[in-house]
Enzyme design. Structure first.
Site, PDB file in Angstrom:
ATOM      1  N   ASP A  35       0.820  -1.215   0.000  1.00  0.00           N
ATOM      2  CA  ASP A  35       0.000   0.000   0.000  1.00  0.00           C
ATOM      3  C   ASP A  35       0.854   1.265   0.000  1.00  0.00           C
ATOM      4  O   ASP A  35       0.667   2.178   0.826  1.00  0.00           O
ATOM      5  CB  ASP A  35      -0.919   0.020   1.230  1.00  0.00           C
ATOM      6  CG  ASP A  35      -1.632  -1.297   1.469  1.00  0.00           C
ATOM      7  OD1 ASP A  35      -1.872  -2.027   0.491  1.00  0.00           O
ATOM      8  OD2 ASP A  35      -1.951  -1.595   2.634  1.00  0.00           O
ATOM      9  N   GLU A 212     -11.309  -0.950  -3.676  1.00  0.00           N
ATOM     10  CA  GLU A 212     -10.617  -0.304  -2.560  1.00  0.00           C
ATOM     11  C   GLU A 212      -9.417   0.472  -3.079  1.00  0.00           C
ATOM     12  O   GLU A 212      -9.125   0.481  -4.273  1.00  0.00           O
ATOM     13  CB  GLU A 212     -10.172  -1.338  -1.522  1.00  0.00           C
ATOM     14  CG  GLU A 212      -9.132  -2.330  -2.013  1.00  0.00           C
ATOM     15  CD  GLU A 212      -8.755  -3.370  -0.959  1.00  0.00           C
ATOM     16  OE1 GLU A 212      -9.510  -3.525   0.029  1.00  0.00           O
ATOM     17  OE2 GLU A 212      -7.718  -4.040  -1.135  1.00  0.00           O
ATOM     18  N   HIS A 276      -3.033  -1.310  -5.129  1.00  0.00           N
ATOM     19  CA  HIS A 276      -2.959  -0.260  -4.111  1.00  0.00           C
ATOM     20  C   HIS A 276      -1.834   0.732  -4.427  1.00  0.00           C
ATOM     21  O   HIS A 276      -0.818   0.787  -3.757  1.00  0.00           O
ATOM     22  CB  HIS A 276      -2.769  -0.843  -2.722  1.00  0.00           C
ATOM     23  CG  HIS A 276      -3.226   0.117  -1.662  1.00  0.00           C
ATOM     24  ND1 HIS A 276      -4.142  -0.212  -0.694  1.00  0.00           N
ATOM     25  CD2 HIS A 276      -2.906   1.426  -1.431  1.00  0.00           C
ATOM     26  CE1 HIS A 276      -4.357   0.837   0.088  1.00  0.00           C
ATOM     27  NE2 HIS A 276      -3.625   1.851  -0.342  1.00  0.00           N
ATOM     28  N   ARG A 310       4.536  -8.427  -0.146  1.00  0.00           N
ATOM     29  CA  ARG A 310       4.109  -7.427  -1.124  1.00  0.00           C
ATOM     30  C   ARG A 310       5.152  -6.313  -1.085  1.00  0.00           C
ATOM     31  O   ARG A 310       5.298  -5.639  -0.064  1.00  0.00           O
ATOM     32  CB  ARG A 310       2.709  -6.913  -0.795  1.00  0.00           C
ATOM     33  CG  ARG A 310       1.624  -7.961  -0.957  1.00  0.00           C
ATOM     34  CD  ARG A 310       0.253  -7.429  -0.617  1.00  0.00           C
ATOM     35  NE  ARG A 310       0.112  -7.151   0.810  1.00  0.00           N
ATOM     36  CZ  ARG A 310      -0.983  -6.615   1.363  1.00  0.00           C
ATOM     37  NH1 ARG A 310      -2.005  -6.268   0.595  1.00  0.00           N
ATOM     38  NH2 ARG A 310      -1.035  -6.403   2.664  1.00  0.00           N
TER      39      ARG A 310
END
Length: 647
Positions: A35, A212, A276, A310
């Protein structure tokens, strides 16, 4: 006169400014950070924050370049509460500079209910957000007290907006949606929120109904809003909403959703679940950059939400003629800088003739190599290159560094020299039967000259360590070395090798099963050479051979007719450690669109002592360099640091 003007115009077009080079980043920028959010501030620094895998704190970094973020100090500016609100699942921080102050928007759950996810904000009045005090500004209230996350903010047309993700209060409605509202302060909204997107397409509904992680970019008279969809595994992808810049952004009808994701998993580039994202630019503001996270593997053990790998990545955005963004595929990782030298054998210091394969049982890369007895004492003539065994090294970081594993356990019959045989130049492939097949040059004994038979022997293994069922392959002569085996398109296999009896020409043979071979004759005979390596890359067949003046390169469209390029690779000495001599006997590993050349050097064969016969002249090291292509020509810039990421 008109002719003169036309000529001048053509000159301007011909000699005008060159196309701007697209920046390339050393991905991944930051390991185990999801993110990501990046802000390029007016002070020339990139400010960066992201979700940490422990979900327990907020970090800030700053650096003058995106590539430097990974090594920048990660300062913890806030930690989760020990109890109550903001006590769990600290996610998706974003940093913004508004009205002379810094704000971090983030998502958090409760210590007693980690899924009671809401939006919160921090404020800092210091000029440098890594200094001063961050104060809690409390929850950013939206229309409902429901699952709420991933806030971002942007200003447009004199108005600041908040965009976020939220689930409606009806218990039967499980989707997370994208909402927008005006802001009256940096920590509050005004008016009724408006839903801009809910999962409509199949690619937004894999495992979960998810929209999202909104992010906004205003360009070319349009407002582009990206979002992420589906589960946080390989199905995660980026979608796009578009509105005209002069439209009412609070009217859902102003926005058009692209029917397909604008970025998704790329098997070819080894990038899984990109999403993201945030947006930034190059320091001069002329190139837009997409910053996002992705994994470099598909299969995840356990819940993907708690898989830590990630990693933050970046790539340039291309713009189409109609003014819309082209995000392209997530680019392949550049990887770590390879060690130089890549490997020195700790036993005999004579590593040569490398071949690199993936060991799935260990989930690591293995290198097999001829282990010349460079430091052994009392060996006459060339007996130091006889009596050799095949060494094995292992890489756990995708090829950047290697550690010694031991020797391959190779069993040969007495007719081939048995336990006293010499082992040279292996090649290893995995067959259709699931077994590994080694093609090994065998000299039936230890000799101090070159006047002895040499054979290519086939062995099999199930674990890459024990090699059995040795069988000599009958080829063009009794002096053949250096097999290189490649799968042919469709079906079957082809072997190239050095026939020493025919002026060291490169010959080839074909097989349907890797065991029975049919001799085909000469493949390349314009010069002597050994250690052939043949591979397919970028629409062509390539052959590299060691011609003792660097590596010769041949190109083919059919793997039968070969055209030699003018210049040899690695003929000019390099400048790196153990690399200041010519390179020899190479392997090539193609990884996605990239290709890596593994080769060996005799570091001591230079200067006034080059022709002496001592340990320094005998020892050898393994090196690696990335191949590049210019038209029909291959290049290898050995003095450029090699970032390697084998897949």
């Amino acid at each position: 006169m008109r002719y003169l003007y036309l000529c001048l115009a053509l000159l301007v077009l011909s000699f005008g400014p060159a196309a701007r080079a697209e920046p390339v980043f050393n991905n991944p920028l930051v390991m185990q950070r999801a993110d990501p959010h990046v802000l390029l501030h007016t002070d020339g620094y990139y400010y960066y924050t992201a979700t940490v895998p422990e979900y327990d704190r907020i970090e800030l970094r700053r650096a003058r370049s995106l590539d430097a973020l990974g090594k920048a100090e990660a300062k913890v500016v806030w930690r989760k509460h020990a109890s109550g609100i903001m006590g769990a699942h600290i996610w998706a921080p974003e940093i913004h500079h508004i009205g002379g102050k810094w704000y971090i928007y983030f998502t958090a759950g409760r210590s007693d209910d980690k899924w009671a996810i809401r939006l919160y904000a921090l404020e800092n009045a210091s000029a440098n957000p890594l200094e001063g005090e961050w104060t809690e500004k409390g929850q950013i209230k939206t229309e409902w007290e429901t699952f709420t996350l991933d806030a971002t903010t942007f200003a447009h047309g004199g108005q600041r907006y908040l965009v976020w993700t939220q689930r409606r209060p009806e218990p039967e409605l499980k989707a997370t949606n994208i909402y927008i509202a005006k802001m009256d302060t940096p920590v509050s909204i005004t008016g009724t929120p408006v839903m801009l997107s809910t999962p409509d397409y199949d690619w937004e509904k894999v495992k979960f109904l998810v929209n999202e992680a909104p992010a906004v970019l205003v360009r070319n008279g349009k407002v582009f809003l990206t979002f992420s969809a589906s589960a946080t595994d390989a199905s995660y992808s980026i979608g796009l909403l578009t509105a005209r810049a002069d439209a009412n952004l609070l009217d859902p009808a102003s926005w058009v959703k692209s029917p397909q994701p604008v970025m998704k998993t790329s098997e070819a580039n080894g990038q899984y679940g990109p999403g993201h994202n945030s947006f930034t630019t190059t320091p001069d503001g002329k190139t837009d950059i997409l910053v996002y996270h992705a994994r470099d593997y598909r299969d995840i053990k356990g819940d993907s939400l708690y898989d830590p790998n990630r990693h933050t990545r970046a790539q340039a955005i291309r713009w189409r003629a109609d003014g819309t963004p082209d995000f392209g595929e997530p680019v392949a990782d550049h990887g770590k800088v390879a060690a130089k030298p890549l490997l020195r054998d700790p036993v005999f210091d004579g590593a040569a003739d490398p071949v690199v394969v993936f060991n799935p049982a260990r989930e690591k890369w293995w290198m097999f190599y001829t282990n010349r007895r460079a430091n052994a004492k009392g060996l006459s003539g060339v007996s130091w290159v006889h009596g050799t065994r095949i060494g094995i090294a292992e890489s756990g970081d995708a090829g950047a560094s290697w550690t010694y594993v031991g020797e391959a356990d190779i069993e040969l019959p007495a007719a081939l020299g048995g336990a006293d045989a010499t082992h040279w130049a292996p090649d290893v492939v995995r067959g259709d039967d699931g077994r590994y097949h080694m093609f090994l040059t065998v000299v039936p004994g230890v000799f101090d000259d070159w006047k002895h038979p040499r054979h290519i022997v086939h062995l099999v293994s199930t674990d890459l360590r024990q090699w059995r069922s040795a069988k000599e392959i009958k080829l063009a002569s009794g002096k053949v070395i250096d097999a290189a085996v490649t799968r042919l398109p469709g079906a079957g296999w082809r072997m190239w090798y050095n026939n020493e009896a025919d002026h060291k020409s490169i010959y080839y043979a074909d097989s349907a099963d890797l065991e029975t071979w049919t001799e085909r004759g000469r493949a390349v005979a314009d010069q002597g050479g050994e250690g052939p390596k043949v591979f397919q890359w970028r629409g062509a067949w390539w052959m590299i051979t060691d011609v003792w003046q660097g590596l010769a390169v041949y190109r083919s469209t059919d793997a039968l007719n070969w055209k030699r390029q003018k210049d040899n690779l690695l003929q000019a000495p390099g400048k790196g450690v153990d690399d200041q001599v010519m390179g020899g006997h190479a392997d090539v590993v193609v990884s996605g669109d990239r290709a890596y050349l593994f080769y060996f050097t005799h570091p001591g064969r230079r200067g006034p002592d080059a022709k002496r016969d001592g340990v320094e002249q005998r020892r050898s090291s393994i090196q690696v360099v990335e191949l590049t292509q210019s038209g029909d020509t291959l290049r290898a810039e050995r003095d450029t640091p090699t970032r390697i990421k084998l897949r």
